[in-house]
Design an enzyme around this catalytic site. Structure first.
Site, PDB file in Angstrom:
ATOM      1  N   GLN A  80     -11.546   1.450  55.821  1.00  0.00           N
ATOM      2  CA  GLN A  80     -10.301   1.994  55.275  1.00  0.00           C
ATOM      3  C   GLN A  80      -9.628   2.917  56.282  1.00  0.00           C
ATOM      4  O   GLN A  80     -10.173   3.960  56.642  1.00  0.00           O
ATOM      5  CB  GLN A  80     -10.586   2.756  53.979  1.00  0.00           C
ATOM      6  CG  GLN A  80      -9.370   3.322  53.286  1.00  0.00           C
ATOM      7  CD  GLN A  80      -9.707   3.934  51.943  1.00  0.00           C
ATOM      8  OE1 GLN A  80     -10.861   4.209  51.649  1.00  0.00           O
ATOM      9  NE2 GLN A  80      -8.714   4.142  51.115  1.00  0.00           N
ATOM     10  N   GLY A  81      -8.438   2.557  56.749  1.00  0.00           N
ATOM     11  CA  GLY A  81      -7.697   3.357  57.712  1.00  0.00           C
ATOM     12  C   GLY A  81      -6.594   4.155  57.046  1.00  0.00           C
ATOM     13  O   GLY A  81      -5.401   3.827  57.185  1.00  0.00           O
ATOM     14  N   SER A 110      -6.981   8.222  56.227  1.00  0.00           N
ATOM     15  CA  SER A 110      -6.927   9.618  56.658  1.00  0.00           C
ATOM     16  C   SER A 110      -6.665   9.743  58.154  1.00  0.00           C
ATOM     17  O   SER A 110      -7.091   8.908  58.962  1.00  0.00           O
ATOM     18  CB  SER A 110      -8.245  10.329  56.325  1.00  0.00           C
ATOM     19  OG  SER A 110      -8.439  10.394  54.929  1.00  0.00           O
ATOM     20  N   SER A 150     -14.739   5.318  56.965  1.00  0.00           N
ATOM     21  CA  SER A 150     -16.076   4.872  56.554  1.00  0.00           C
ATOM     22  C   SER A 150     -16.354   3.457  57.045  1.00  0.00           C
ATOM     23  O   SER A 150     -15.540   2.546  56.880  1.00  0.00           O
ATOM     24  CB  SER A 150     -16.195   4.913  55.024  1.00  0.00           C
ATOM     25  OG  SER A 150     -15.994   6.224  54.545  1.00  0.00           O
ATOM     26  N   GLU A 180     -10.231   1.981  43.206  1.00  0.00           N
ATOM     27  CA  GLU A 180     -11.384   2.648  43.804  1.00  0.00           C
ATOM     28  C   GLU A 180     -12.384   3.119  42.761  1.00  0.00           C
ATOM     29  O   GLU A 180     -13.576   3.198  43.029  1.00  0.00           O
ATOM     30  CB  GLU A 180     -10.923   3.832  44.652  1.00  0.00           C
ATOM     31  CG  GLU A 180     -12.019   4.475  45.456  1.00  0.00           C
ATOM     32  CD  GLU A 180     -11.491   5.487  46.454  1.00  0.00           C
ATOM     33  OE1 GLU A 180     -12.205   5.772  47.428  1.00  0.00           O
ATOM     34  OE2 GLU A 180     -10.367   5.980  46.272  1.00  0.00           O
ATOM     35  N   SER A 213      -9.708  14.693  47.367  1.00  0.00           N
ATOM     36  CA  SER A 213     -10.334  16.005  47.230  1.00  0.00           C
ATOM     37  C   SER A 213     -10.059  16.603  45.856  1.00  0.00           C
ATOM     38  O   SER A 213      -9.130  16.198  45.146  1.00  0.00           O
ATOM     39  CB  SER A 213      -9.814  16.950  48.315  1.00  0.00           C
ATOM     40  OG  SER A 213      -8.451  17.266  48.080  1.00  0.00           O
ATOM     41  N   GLU A 257      -8.751  19.393  45.174  1.00  0.00           N
ATOM     42  CA  GLU A 257      -7.417  19.985  45.135  1.00  0.00           C
ATOM     43  C   GLU A 257      -6.360  18.935  44.815  1.00  0.00           C
ATOM     44  O   GLU A 257      -5.434  19.177  44.024  1.00  0.00           O
ATOM     45  CB  GLU A 257      -7.097  20.661  46.472  1.00  0.00           C
ATOM     46  CG  GLU A 257      -7.897  21.925  46.753  1.00  0.00           C
ATOM     47  CD  GLU A 257      -9.329  21.639  47.201  1.00  0.00           C
ATOM     48  OE1 GLU A 257      -9.666  20.452  47.422  1.00  0.00           O
ATOM     49  OE2 GLU A 257     -10.106  22.594  47.335  1.00  0.00           O
TER      50      GLU A 257
END
Length: 399
Positions: free
Chosen positions: A131-132, A134, A168, A251, A378, A380
């Site tokens: 997965q590209g 972040s 990952s 996901e 995250s 947040e």
């Protein structure tokens, strides 16, 4: 909601359990318990062989429609499969990102040609995906992506320049799905494209990031004039944000129920440890163990409820917030379990057992579970989703 299983479902459970008992034997017997978060470096070639064995036996992509190579299982049968897989202590799968994310995204947003090209190798576990998303400046804030993509002069290829991080499994995958900025001068959610990029090429460099746990399942990926065919774009150019968000909606699917079973095994192990070393006699620790048990049961019931709502079209990751709630719950529960395990171990948990001084299972859980509240969205970000999109509170200031 009726959480009971029908006689047909229970018969299917017996079928799955018998298959795993029969096939997790011989050369595959030693793979039990290997792999998984923080341990993806363990027995990778052997686990790949196991996954390909599952494919030959028809046990990959079990929830996919039959026309795309899956088994077309019902929601509850998918839950049963993932629960029994975890209960059998079967090895961590190497094909999660392809099976659970890329495949469903192509079915929803891809062309027939893209589905015909990429879905069969995912089912057969012949091509693996990373997965590209972040970037150094666009982790939780995905809309800040700066990796650039432009069409070549002859219009036959996309050319990529930029950097991704926390990617990952990029070190053993063949393909990346990449969110890149394809419209110069665009900002935030506009002007992004969702591209499928081969990893094995001169313009792609993968650098593993060594973790505290000793593994390197996360990576930095650098694009320097990397190329992919012009037709390997999912959705329209500049409209990739919708595809990217659609993928994230997949996901948190039925495999999360298997995750809960894995958590239950870990908790049982901590309880057994507390009984063995006498920590169970501490009333505070005993109360925390009991609370963890109750919370885990509530988590499972809530996960089943969430899946029912999503499947019935009554909720979405952003709409009713169910996916965000579940992510917050399980990530923080698992982080607390790691802390509880260390408290049960006491001061002995600060030491490695013996040469070569590798981490114990409990030390690894403690360290890696710190990441649970970050990856996959995250805490947040999940709280902002719930506050702004579900509760309608004022948006967080962004400067």
């Amino acid at each position: 909601m009726d959480l009971t299983y029908s006689a047909t479902d229970e018969a299917f459970r017996a079928e799955v359990r018998a298959f795993l008992e029969d096939h997790l034997a011989g050369d595959f017997r030693g793979l039990k318990g290997l792999g998984g978060p923080g341990r993806d470096h363990e027995a990778l070639p052997e686990r790949l062989a196991w996954n390909q064995h599952l494919a030959r036996e028809g046990w990959t992509c079990v929830g996919w429609p039959t026309e795309h190579g899956g088994r077309g299982l019902s929601l509850w049968q998918q839950v049963i499969f993932h629960e029994e897989y975890a209960r059998a202590d079967a090895p961590g799968r190497v094909n999660h990102l392809g099976e659970e994310l890329m495949g469903p995204t192509l079915m929803a947003f891809g062309t027939p040609e893209q589905c015909a090209r990429f879905l069969p190798p995912i089912v057969a576990v012949e091509e693996l995906w990373a997965q590209g998303y972040s970037e150094p400046g666009a982790g939780s804030d995905l809309a800040n992506v700066q990796t650039k993509a432009r069409l070549s002069d002859d219009g036959t290829e996309w050319i990529l320049d930029g950097q991704k991080v926390w990617t990952s499994n990029a070190h053993f995958s063949q393909w990346l799905f990449v969110v890149a900025r394809s419209e110069p001068g665009s900002q935030r959610h506009q002007g992004l494209s969702f591209l499928l990029v081969p990893i094995d090429q001169p313009g792609v460099e993968v650098r593993p990031i060594e973790q505290l746990t000793g593994g390197s399942e996360f990576n930095e990926v650098f694009f320097t004039g990397a190329r992919t065919a012009a037709d390997l774009i999912v959705g329209e150019p500049g409209k990739g944000w919708g595809v990217a968000m659609g993928l994230l909606g997949f996901e948190r699917g039925v495999s999360t129920l298997g995750q809960v079973v894995g958590f239950a095994r870990e908790l049982d192990g901590v309880i057994a440890l507390a009984k063995a070393n006498g920590a169970i006699d501490d009333p505070v620790l005993r109360d925390r163990l009991a609370a963890s048990k109750v919370e885990l049961e509530v988590m499972r019931a809530n996960a089943l409820r969430v899946l029912s709502l999503v499947t019935g079209g009554e909720d979405s990751a952003a709409g009713g917030g169910a996916g965000s709630i579940f992510k917050l719950v399980w990530a923080n529960w698992h982080r607390r379990l790691g802390e509880l395990a260390m408290d049960v171990l006491g001061t002995g948990g600060l030491l490695a057992e013996s040469a070569p001084y590798e981490l114990s299972a409990w030390q690894r859980i403690f360290l890696f579970s710190r990441a649970d509240t970050i990856y996959g969205g995250s805490d947040e970000v999940q709280r902002n989703i719930l506050a702004e999109r579900v509760l309608g509170l004022p948006r967080e200031p962004r400067g």
